[in-house]
Scaffold this motif. Structure first.
Motif, PDB file in Angstrom:
ATOM      1  N   ARG A  99      44.344  39.283  17.350  1.00 55.61           N
ATOM      2  CA  ARG A  99      43.975  39.631  18.715  1.00 55.61           C
ATOM      3  C   ARG A  99      42.882  38.706  19.266  1.00 55.61           C
ATOM      4  N   GLU A 100      41.897  38.345  18.407  1.00 58.46           N
ATOM      5  CA  GLU A 100      40.798  37.500  18.851  1.00 58.46           C
ATOM      6  C   GLU A 100      41.308  36.163  19.406  1.00 58.46           C
ATOM      7  N   LYS A 101      42.298  35.578  18.727  1.00 55.68           N
ATOM      8  CA  LYS A 101      42.855  34.285  19.155  1.00 55.68           C
ATOM      9  C   LYS A 101      43.521  34.418  20.515  1.00 55.68           C
ATOM     10  N   ILE A 102      44.274  35.507  20.689  1.00 53.11           N
ATOM     11  CA  ILE A 102      44.978  35.731  21.944  1.00 53.11           C
ATOM     12  C   ILE A 102      43.973  35.923  23.075  1.00 53.11           C
ATOM     13  N   GLU A 103      42.916  36.683  22.788  1.00 54.91           N
ATOM     14  CA  GLU A 103      41.901  36.938  23.820  1.00 54.91           C
ATOM     15  C   GLU A 103      41.206  35.643  24.213  1.00 54.91           C
ATOM     16  N   SER A 104      40.992  34.743  23.249  1.00 54.04           N
ATOM     17  CA  SER A 104      40.289  33.513  23.618  1.00 54.04           C
ATOM     18  C   SER A 104      41.204  32.607  24.454  1.00 54.04           C
ATOM     19  N   VAL A 105      42.496  32.625  24.207  1.00 52.08           N
ATOM     20  CA  VAL A 105      43.411  31.822  25.024  1.00 52.08           C
ATOM     21  C   VAL A 105      43.539  32.408  26.439  1.00 52.08           C
ATOM     22  N   LEU A 106      43.590  33.747  26.526  1.00 55.44           N
ATOM     23  CA  LEU A 106      43.757  34.377  27.839  1.00 55.44           C
ATOM     24  C   LEU A 106      42.436  34.527  28.582  1.00 55.44           C
ATOM     25  N   GLY A 107      41.320  34.435  27.837  1.00 56.63           N
ATOM     26  CA  GLY A 107      40.016  34.622  28.468  1.00 56.63           C
ATOM     27  C   GLY A 107      39.800  36.039  28.949  1.00 56.63           C
ATOM     28  N   GLN A 108      40.414  36.998  28.282  1.00 56.00           N
ATOM     29  CA  GLN A 108      40.210  38.403  28.657  1.00 56.00           C
ATOM     30  C   GLN A 108      40.543  39.311  27.463  1.00 56.00           C
ATOM     31  N   LYS A 109      40.074  40.551  27.552  1.00 53.44           N
ATOM     32  CA  LYS A 109      40.363  41.534  26.505  1.00 53.44           C
ATOM     33  C   LYS A 109      41.840  41.903  26.547  1.00 53.44           C
ATOM     34  N   VAL A 110      42.400  42.167  25.391  1.00 51.52           N
ATOM     35  CA  VAL A 110      43.803  42.542  25.310  1.00 51.52           C
ATOM     36  C   VAL A 110      43.907  43.900  24.632  1.00 51.52           C
ATOM     37  N   ARG A 111      44.668  44.784  25.242  1.00 48.60           N
ATOM     38  CA  ARG A 111      44.882  46.110  24.645  1.00 48.60           C
ATOM     39  C   ARG A 111      45.886  45.991  23.515  1.00 48.60           C
ATOM     40  N   ILE A 112      45.797  46.941  22.618  1.00 49.59           N
ATOM     41  CA  ILE A 112      46.802  46.990  21.571  1.00 49.59           C
ATOM     42  C   ILE A 112      47.519  48.314  21.775  1.00 49.59           C
ATOM     43  N   ARG A 113      48.825  48.304  21.672  1.00 48.23           N
ATOM     44  CA  ARG A 113      49.551  49.544  21.918  1.00 48.23           C
ATOM     45  C   ARG A 113      49.066  50.610  20.960  1.00 48.23           C
ATOM     46  N   GLU A 114      48.726  51.744  21.485  1.00 47.37           N
ATOM     47  CA  GLU A 114      48.240  52.878  20.692  1.00 47.37           C
ATOM     48  C   GLU A 114      49.064  52.995  19.411  1.00 47.37           C
TER      49      GLU A 114
ATOM     50  N   PHE B  87      49.350  53.922  -4.235  1.00 46.98           N
ATOM     51  CA  PHE B  87      48.086  54.224  -3.566  1.00 46.98           C
ATOM     52  C   PHE B  87      47.512  52.941  -2.973  1.00 46.98           C
ATOM     53  N   ALA B  88      46.974  53.043  -1.759  1.00 42.47           N
ATOM     54  CA  ALA B  88      46.413  51.856  -1.100  1.00 42.47           C
ATOM     55  C   ALA B  88      45.265  52.290  -0.212  1.00 42.47           C
ATOM     56  N   SER B  89      44.461  51.317   0.231  1.00 40.00           N
ATOM     57  CA  SER B  89      43.376  51.655   1.163  1.00 40.00           C
ATOM     58  C   SER B  89      43.318  50.624   2.278  1.00 40.00           C
ATOM     59  N   LEU B  90      42.692  51.023   3.378  1.00 36.22           N
ATOM     60  CA  LEU B  90      42.603  50.161   4.559  1.00 36.22           C
ATOM     61  C   LEU B  90      41.608  49.028   4.346  1.00 36.22           C
ATOM     62  N   MET B  91      41.732  47.948   5.126  1.00 42.62           N
ATOM     63  CA  MET B  91      40.738  46.866   5.140  1.00 42.62           C
ATOM     64  C   MET B  91      39.879  46.991   6.398  1.00 42.62           C
ATOM     65  N   GLY B  92      38.911  46.066   6.523  1.00 41.72           N
ATOM     66  CA  GLY B  92      38.169  45.959   7.777  1.00 41.72           C
ATOM     67  C   GLY B  92      39.122  45.455   8.857  1.00 41.72           C
ATOM     68  N   PRO B  93      38.846  45.808  10.145  1.00 43.42           N
ATOM     69  CA  PRO B  93      39.806  45.507  11.206  1.00 43.42           C
ATOM     70  C   PRO B  93      39.719  44.097  11.791  1.00 43.42           C
ATOM     71  N   ASP B  94      38.865  43.227  11.238  1.00 49.24           N
ATOM     72  CA  ASP B  94      38.720  41.902  11.857  1.00 49.24           C
ATOM     73  C   ASP B  94      39.907  40.994  11.545  1.00 49.24           C
TER      74      ASP B  94
END
Ligand code: TXA
Ligand code: MG
Length: 359
Positions: A208-223, A332-339
Motif C-alpha cells: 500500500r505504501e508504494k501505491i500511496e507514494s505513486v498516487l500522492g494520496q492515502k488509499v483505502r483497503i477494502r474492509e 497453527f500460525a500467528s499474524l505479522m506486523g502490518p507494514d
C-alpha cells in the motif's frame, strides 16, 4: 460445467532452450490450450484471454466458479487501448509508475473482452507482469492472456511448477518450469477509476505504501471483513476461506502487553502441545526460541523473520503446502506486523483461517 478431456500435462523446462520452450507454449495457447507459466508473483494458468472457448476450458480445469472474474495479462501498457473504454488519470499514474509488476488495475471493459472473462461485470482486471518469461510468452502469442493462479480453486496459490502439477496434473496441456517465483503472493488488485477514492480490492505483492507514494494520496483497503463473506460481485477473490490448505488453520493475534511475539508464540505453543496427533506450526524466526522441545508430532515450518516480510511472502504458500503434505491435522500460525507486505501476509493467513482470529 463441461468435463475437460483427459490429457497428459507436459512439463517444459526453460533452462536449456528458452526460445523453443516459449514457442511450444505459444502454439499450445494459440490452439485454445492451457499452459501454466511463472510470473513474479505466483504461477498463472494461461489461456487466450479474448477467446471464450479457451476460457471455458480454463474455468473447468481449475474447478473455478464462473462468477470469479479473471485478470488479463498484457505485454505492453499500449494494449490497454484495445481492452478498455478509457484509462483514467490515476490509473495511468499507477501503470506508468508500477508496471511491469505485481499490480492489477480495474478498468471499464471494451467489447473486445468477452463476458466470460469478467464474470459478466462491466469492468476488466488487467496486469503487466515483470517476469521476463511471462512477458516473452505473452508477446509471442501477441494477445492478452487470462491467467488466474494455477491452483485448484480454493487451494494456496502455486509458487513452483511442482505446486502446479500437484493440483492440475493431467488437467492442463503444459507447465513452463522456471523455478520458484520471487514475490510469492498474488498481485495487488486496485480500483482507481474514481480519482478521489482509490481502493485496494485485494492486498498483494505491491504494498500500500508504494501505491500511496505513486498516487500522492492515502488509499483505502477494502474492509477485510474476515468474519463474513463479502459481496461476490465486488471481488470474488475476497471470499473468506480462500487460499486454504486442507488442514484447518488456527490463527493467533497478540493479546497482551508483553509484546506481540512472545504472547503469540506462547499461545501457539500451548495450543500445539495440547492437541493430539500430528500438528503443524507456521513460525517466524523470532518464535524459534519459544518453540524448542516440542513433541515430535509437531512439525514447524519457519517462513522467515518478522522484519523481512518480502521473505515471508516468498515462502508462505510453499510452507502451507509442505505442512499439508506432511499430513498434519491442524496448522497453527500467528499474524505479522502490518507494514509493507505484512498487510498482504496477514490477509492471506486470515483467509486460510476462514476469517477467525484467536488470542
Ligand atoms: O498475481 C496475480 O494476480 C496472479 C498471477 C498469475 O498474475 N493471478 C491471480 O489471478 O491471482 P486470480 O484469478 O487467482 O485472482 C484474480 C483476482 C480475484 O480476486 C478476482 O476477483 C479479481 O482479481 N478480479 C478480477 N476481475 C475483477 C473485476 N472486474 N473487478 C474486481 N475484481 C476483479
Ligand atoms: Mg487465485
Amino acid at each position: 460445467m463441461r468435463i475437460p478431456p483427459a490429457m497428459t500435462t507436459r512439463r517444459i523446462d526453460v533452462a536449456h532452450d528458452q526460445d523453443g520452450a516459449i514457442l511450444e507454449a505459444a502454439r499450445l495457447l494459440e490452439g485454445a490450450g492451457l499452459v501454466a507459466f511463472p510470473t513474479e508473483t505466483v504461477y498463472g494458468l494461461g489461456a487466450l484471454g479474448l477467446e471464450p472457448r479457451a476460457l471455458e476450458r480454463l474455468f473447468a480445469a481449475k474447478k473455478r466458479p464462473f462468477e470469479d472474474p479473471l485478470i488479463l495479462h498484457v505485454a505492453d501498457p499500449g494494449w490497454l487501448d484495445q481492452l478498455t473504454l478509457e484509462v483514467p488519470a490515476a490509473v495511468r499514474r499507477l501503470t506508468e509508475g508500477l508496471w511491469p509488476g505485481p499490480l492489477t488495475v480495474i478498468l471499464s471493459k471494451s467489447t473486445a473482452v468477452p463476458d466470460i472473462a469478467t464474470a459478466g461485470l462491466p469492468s476488466v482486471a488487467v496486469r503487466m507482469p515483470s517476469h521476463p518469461l511471462a512477458l516473452a510468452l505473452i508477446s509471442a502469442v501477441g494477445s492478452p492472456l487470462a491467467a488466474p493462479s494455477a491452483n485448484l480453486f480454493g487451494r494456496p496459490s502455486p509458487t513452483s511448477a511442482e505446486h502446479v502439477l500437484a493440483d492440475l496434473r493431467d488437467r492442463i496441456d503444459a507447465v513452463l518450469d522456471a523455478g520458484p517465483t520471487s514475490v510469492g503472493v498474488e498481485s495487488t488488485v486496485i480500483d482507481a477509476r474514481e480519482e478521489d477514492s482509490p481502493i485496494i480490492l485485494r492486498p498483494g505483492g505491491t504494498c500500500r505504501e508504494k501505491i500511496e507514494s505513486v498516487l500522492g494520496q492515502k488509499v483505502r483497503i477494502r474492509e477485510s471483513d474476515w468474519e463474513e463473506t463479502v459481496e461476490p460481485t465486488v471481488s470474488p477473490g475476497l471470499l473468506s476461506r480462500h487460499y486454504s490448505p486442507r488442514a484447518p488453520v488456527r490463527l493467533f493475534r497478540s493479546s497482551s502487553d508483553e509484546g506481540p511475539v512472545p504472547s503469540m508464540s506462547r499461545a501457539v505453543r500451548a495450543a500445539a502441545s495440547s492437541t493430539e496427533g500430528p500438528v503443524g506450526i507456521l513460525a517466524y524466526e523470532e518464535d524459534e526460541p519459544l518453540l524448542s522441545d516440542l513433541p515430535r508430532t509437531v512439525r514447524v515450518e519457519v517462513v522467515g523473520s518478522r522484519s523481512s516480510p518480502h521473505i515471508v511472502a516468498k515462502n508462505l504458500f510453499a510452507a502451507l503446502r509442505n505442512l499439508d503434505d506432511s499430513g498434519v491435522k491442524v496448522i497453527f500460525a500467528s499474524l505479522m506486523g502490518p507494514d509493507g507486505l505484512g498487510e498482504t501476509i496477514n490477509d492471506r493467513l486470515a483467509r486460510a483461517a476462514g476469517g477467525k482470529l484467536e488470542k
